[in-house]
Design a protein around this motif. Structure first.
Motif, PDB file in Angstrom:
ATOM      1  N   ILE A 201     -11.264 -11.612 -67.093  1.00  0.00           N
ATOM      2  CA  ILE A 201     -12.417 -10.816 -66.651  1.00  0.00           C
ATOM      3  C   ILE A 201     -12.857 -11.262 -65.261  1.00  0.00           C
ATOM      4  CG2 ILE A 201     -14.839 -10.270 -67.102  1.00  0.00           C
ATOM      5  CD1 ILE A 201     -14.209 -10.575 -70.100  1.00  0.00           C
ATOM      6  N   TYR A 202     -12.961 -12.569 -65.084  1.00  0.00           N
ATOM      7  CA  TYR A 202     -13.415 -13.105 -63.796  1.00  0.00           C
ATOM      8  C   TYR A 202     -12.497 -12.663 -62.657  1.00  0.00           C
ATOM      9  CZ  TYR A 202     -14.235 -16.459 -60.038  1.00  0.00           C
ATOM     10  OH  TYR A 202     -14.478 -17.024 -58.810  1.00  0.00           O
ATOM     11  N   VAL A 203     -11.197 -12.846 -62.823  1.00  0.00           N
ATOM     12  CA  VAL A 203     -10.248 -12.513 -61.764  1.00  0.00           C
ATOM     13  C   VAL A 203     -10.222 -11.010 -61.509  1.00  0.00           C
ATOM     14  CG1 VAL A 203      -7.799 -12.478 -61.165  1.00  0.00           C
ATOM     15  CG2 VAL A 203      -8.819 -14.560 -62.071  1.00  0.00           C
TER      16      VAL A 203
ATOM     17  N   SER B  88     -13.943 -21.925 -67.687  1.00  0.00           N
ATOM     18  CA  SER B  88     -12.488 -21.838 -67.691  1.00  0.00           C
ATOM     19  C   SER B  88     -11.853 -23.173 -68.057  1.00  0.00           C
ATOM     20  CB  SER B  88     -11.976 -21.391 -66.320  1.00  0.00           C
ATOM     21  OG  SER B  88     -10.566 -21.329 -66.306  1.00  0.00           O
ATOM     22  N   GLU B  89     -10.701 -23.090 -68.739  1.00  0.00           N
ATOM     23  CA  GLU B  89      -9.926 -24.284 -69.056  1.00  0.00           C
ATOM     24  C   GLU B  89      -8.709 -24.413 -68.149  1.00  0.00           C
ATOM     25  OE1 GLU B  89      -8.960 -24.069 -73.180  1.00  0.00           O
ATOM     26  OE2 GLU B  89     -11.011 -24.497 -73.856  1.00  0.00           O
ATOM     27  N   ASP B  90      -8.567 -23.450 -67.237  1.00  0.00           N
ATOM     28  CA  ASP B  90      -7.441 -23.456 -66.297  1.00  0.00           C
ATOM     29  C   ASP B  90      -7.894 -24.133 -64.999  1.00  0.00           C
ATOM     30  OD1 ASP B  90      -5.484 -22.881 -64.392  1.00  0.00           O
ATOM     31  OD2 ASP B  90      -4.997 -20.952 -65.285  1.00  0.00           O
ATOM     32  N   PRO B  91      -7.272 -25.243 -64.608  1.00  0.00           N
ATOM     33  CA  PRO B  91      -7.684 -25.937 -63.382  1.00  0.00           C
ATOM     34  C   PRO B  91      -7.633 -25.034 -62.150  1.00  0.00           C
ATOM     35  CG  PRO B  91      -6.174 -27.293 -64.653  1.00  0.00           C
ATOM     36  CD  PRO B  91      -6.172 -25.950 -65.290  1.00  0.00           C
ATOM     37  N   ARG B  92      -6.647 -24.118 -62.103  1.00  0.00           N
ATOM     38  CA  ARG B  92      -6.532 -23.224 -60.943  1.00  0.00           C
ATOM     39  C   ARG B  92      -7.706 -22.264 -60.877  1.00  0.00           C
ATOM     40  NH1 ARG B  92      -5.939 -23.045 -55.979  1.00  0.00           N
ATOM     41  NH2 ARG B  92      -5.405 -21.001 -55.131  1.00  0.00           N
ATOM     42  N   ILE B  93      -8.114 -21.705 -62.015  1.00  0.00           N
ATOM     43  CA  ILE B  93      -9.261 -20.793 -62.045  1.00  0.00           C
ATOM     44  C   ILE B  93     -10.537 -21.531 -61.660  1.00  0.00           C
ATOM     45  CG2 ILE B  93     -10.663 -19.247 -63.479  1.00  0.00           C
ATOM     46  CD1 ILE B  93      -7.898 -18.162 -62.896  1.00  0.00           C
ATOM     47  N   ARG B  94     -10.694 -22.745 -62.147  1.00  0.00           N
ATOM     48  CA  ARG B  94     -11.884 -23.534 -61.791  1.00  0.00           C
ATOM     49  C   ARG B  94     -11.941 -23.788 -60.287  1.00  0.00           C
ATOM     50  NH1 ARG B  94     -10.605 -26.619 -66.577  1.00  0.00           N
ATOM     51  NH2 ARG B  94      -9.814 -28.320 -65.284  1.00  0.00           N
ATOM     52  N   GLU B  95     -10.780 -24.091 -59.700  1.00  0.00           N
ATOM     53  CA  GLU B  95     -10.728 -24.335 -58.259  1.00  0.00           C
ATOM     54  C   GLU B  95     -11.019 -23.066 -57.475  1.00  0.00           C
ATOM     55  OE1 GLU B  95     -10.612 -26.302 -54.804  1.00  0.00           O
ATOM     56  OE2 GLU B  95     -10.524 -27.197 -56.795  1.00  0.00           O
ATOM     57  N   ILE B  96     -10.493 -21.934 -57.940  1.00  0.00           N
ATOM     58  CA  ILE B  96     -10.755 -20.650 -57.278  1.00  0.00           C
ATOM     59  C   ILE B  96     -12.240 -20.325 -57.330  1.00  0.00           C
ATOM     60  CG2 ILE B  96     -10.393 -18.150 -57.458  1.00  0.00           C
ATOM     61  CD1 ILE B  96      -7.534 -18.785 -58.432  1.00  0.00           C
TER      62      ILE B  96
ATOM     63  N   LEU C 192      -7.842 -15.194 -55.438  1.00  0.00           N
ATOM     64  CA  LEU C 192      -7.801 -14.571 -56.759  1.00  0.00           C
ATOM     65  C   LEU C 192      -6.373 -14.213 -57.157  1.00  0.00           C
ATOM     66  CD1 LEU C 192     -10.937 -12.320 -56.255  1.00  0.00           C
ATOM     67  CD2 LEU C 192     -10.747 -14.155 -57.946  1.00  0.00           C
ATOM     68  N   GLU C 193      -5.599 -13.726 -56.200  1.00  0.00           N
ATOM     69  CA  GLU C 193      -4.215 -13.352 -56.480  1.00  0.00           C
ATOM     70  C   GLU C 193      -3.344 -14.582 -56.761  1.00  0.00           C
ATOM     71  OE1 GLU C 193      -4.460  -9.296 -53.760  1.00  0.00           O
ATOM     72  OE2 GLU C 193      -3.445 -11.079 -52.991  1.00  0.00           O
ATOM     73  N   SER C 194      -3.758 -15.731 -56.242  1.00  0.00           N
ATOM     74  CA  SER C 194      -2.989 -16.958 -56.487  1.00  0.00           C
ATOM     75  C   SER C 194      -3.092 -17.413 -57.943  1.00  0.00           C
ATOM     76  CB  SER C 194      -3.464 -18.083 -55.563  1.00  0.00           C
ATOM     77  OG  SER C 194      -4.745 -18.563 -55.962  1.00  0.00           O
ATOM     78  N   SER C 195      -4.018 -16.809 -58.702  1.00  0.00           N
ATOM     79  CA  SER C 195      -4.144 -17.146 -60.120  1.00  0.00           C
ATOM     80  C   SER C 195      -2.930 -16.662 -60.907  1.00  0.00           C
ATOM     81  CB  SER C 195      -5.412 -16.512 -60.707  1.00  0.00           C
ATOM     82  OG  SER C 195      -5.287 -15.095 -60.740  1.00  0.00           O
ATOM     83  N   GLY C 196      -2.269 -15.611 -60.393  1.00  0.00           N
ATOM     84  CA  GLY C 196      -1.105 -15.061 -61.073  1.00  0.00           C
ATOM     85  C   GLY C 196      -1.434 -14.146 -62.240  1.00  0.00           C
TER      86      GLY C 196
END
Length: 263
Positions: free
Chosen positions: A146-148, A85-93, A192-196
């Motif tokens: 897909i991941y979320v 992932s290139e999204d810092p939030r997804i990486r943290e999740i 997961l829901e915090s990803s938006g």
């Protein structure tokens, strides 16, 4: 001078009484408003034992196995999120969910060993398919979706199963594991829901209810009306009552002050 001074004294006394009375009247209303938003309770750790005592049903064994399976694919999926992932939030999740599943996996293995339950060492066919889908994602954005979506859907399926085991199992170790798993799953769903980007429309829908007012607790319409009333009494608004009383008090004090002034 004496007359003026004597006039000010009752006025000051009345103002003091007015302020005290208003504070007294408005305090319950403020307390009622504060009680409308109580803190969400956290389940205590007391009362749960882990001695392996109690009958182990087939549903208990299936639950312990499913907890193990969840970790077998969600840990590598989380690691993949950190890498792809290139999204810092997804990486943290992904990092958080993978790390928490390592902890849950250890708890599950301990219970399985205590109860003599054989655990799998590889994800099942569906889980392997989800992992392959993530590996073959065409772009980082597609991977994120897909991941979320896959993890959120999987957590939504296991969530009611955990509740059933927690409420019905006869074995104390399985009961404790179910309570612990419930906290993990709730945390992961929220992460997961915090990803938006959760596609809620694609999630499985709940089965239709068996019937109106059917269930372990009978539902009475009068009880529902009472529960929905802010004052706890159907049709009565506590705030309005306090406001009327306050206005009446002010009117009475003003009238009294006028009488003193005329004298």
């Amino acid at each position: 001078m004496i007359a003026a001074r004597s006039t000010r004294r009752p006025q000051r006394w009345l103002v003091g009484v007015l302020a005290t009375a208003l504070a007294f009247l408005l305090a319950p209303a403020g307390a009622a408003r504060a009680a409308d938003s109580p803190g969400v309770p956290i389940p205590p750790n007391t009362g749960l034992t882990d001695r392996g005592t109690g009958t182990v049903a087939m549903s208990d064994r299936d639950f312990v196995i499913k907890v193990r399976l969840a970790g077998l694919w969600e840990i590598p999926a989380g690691n993949m999120a950190v890498e792809k992932s290139e999204d810092p939030r997804i990486r943290e999740i992904g990092k958080s969910i993978a790390a928490q599943h390592v902890v849950l996996d250890k708890l599950d293995i301990a219970v399985a060993k205590k109860l003599g339950i054989a655990l799998p060492n590889d994800p099942n066919t569906d889980q392997q398919g989800w992992l392959n889908e993530m590996r073959n994602a065409a772009s980082p954005e597609q991977f994120d979706q897909i991941y979320v979506d896959r993890l959120r859907a999987a957590h939504g399926k296991i969530f009611p199963a955990i509740a059933t085991i927690r409420a019905s199992t006869r074995n104390d170790s399985v009961r404790k594991l179910a309570q612990q798993a419930n906290q993990f799953v709730m945390t992961h769903m929220t992460l997961l829901e915090s990803s938006g980007i959760v596609d809620y429309a694609a999630l499985p829908t709940a089965p239709p209810p068996a019937g109106t007012n059917k269930g372990p607790v009978p539902v009475d319409n009068a009880m529902l009306v009472a529960a929905g009333s802010s004052s706890g009494v159907p049709g009565v608004n506590t705030s309005v009552i306090f406001l009327v009383l306050a206005v009446a008090l002010v009117a009475g004090v003003v009238t009294t002050m006028r009488i003193f002034r005329s004298r």
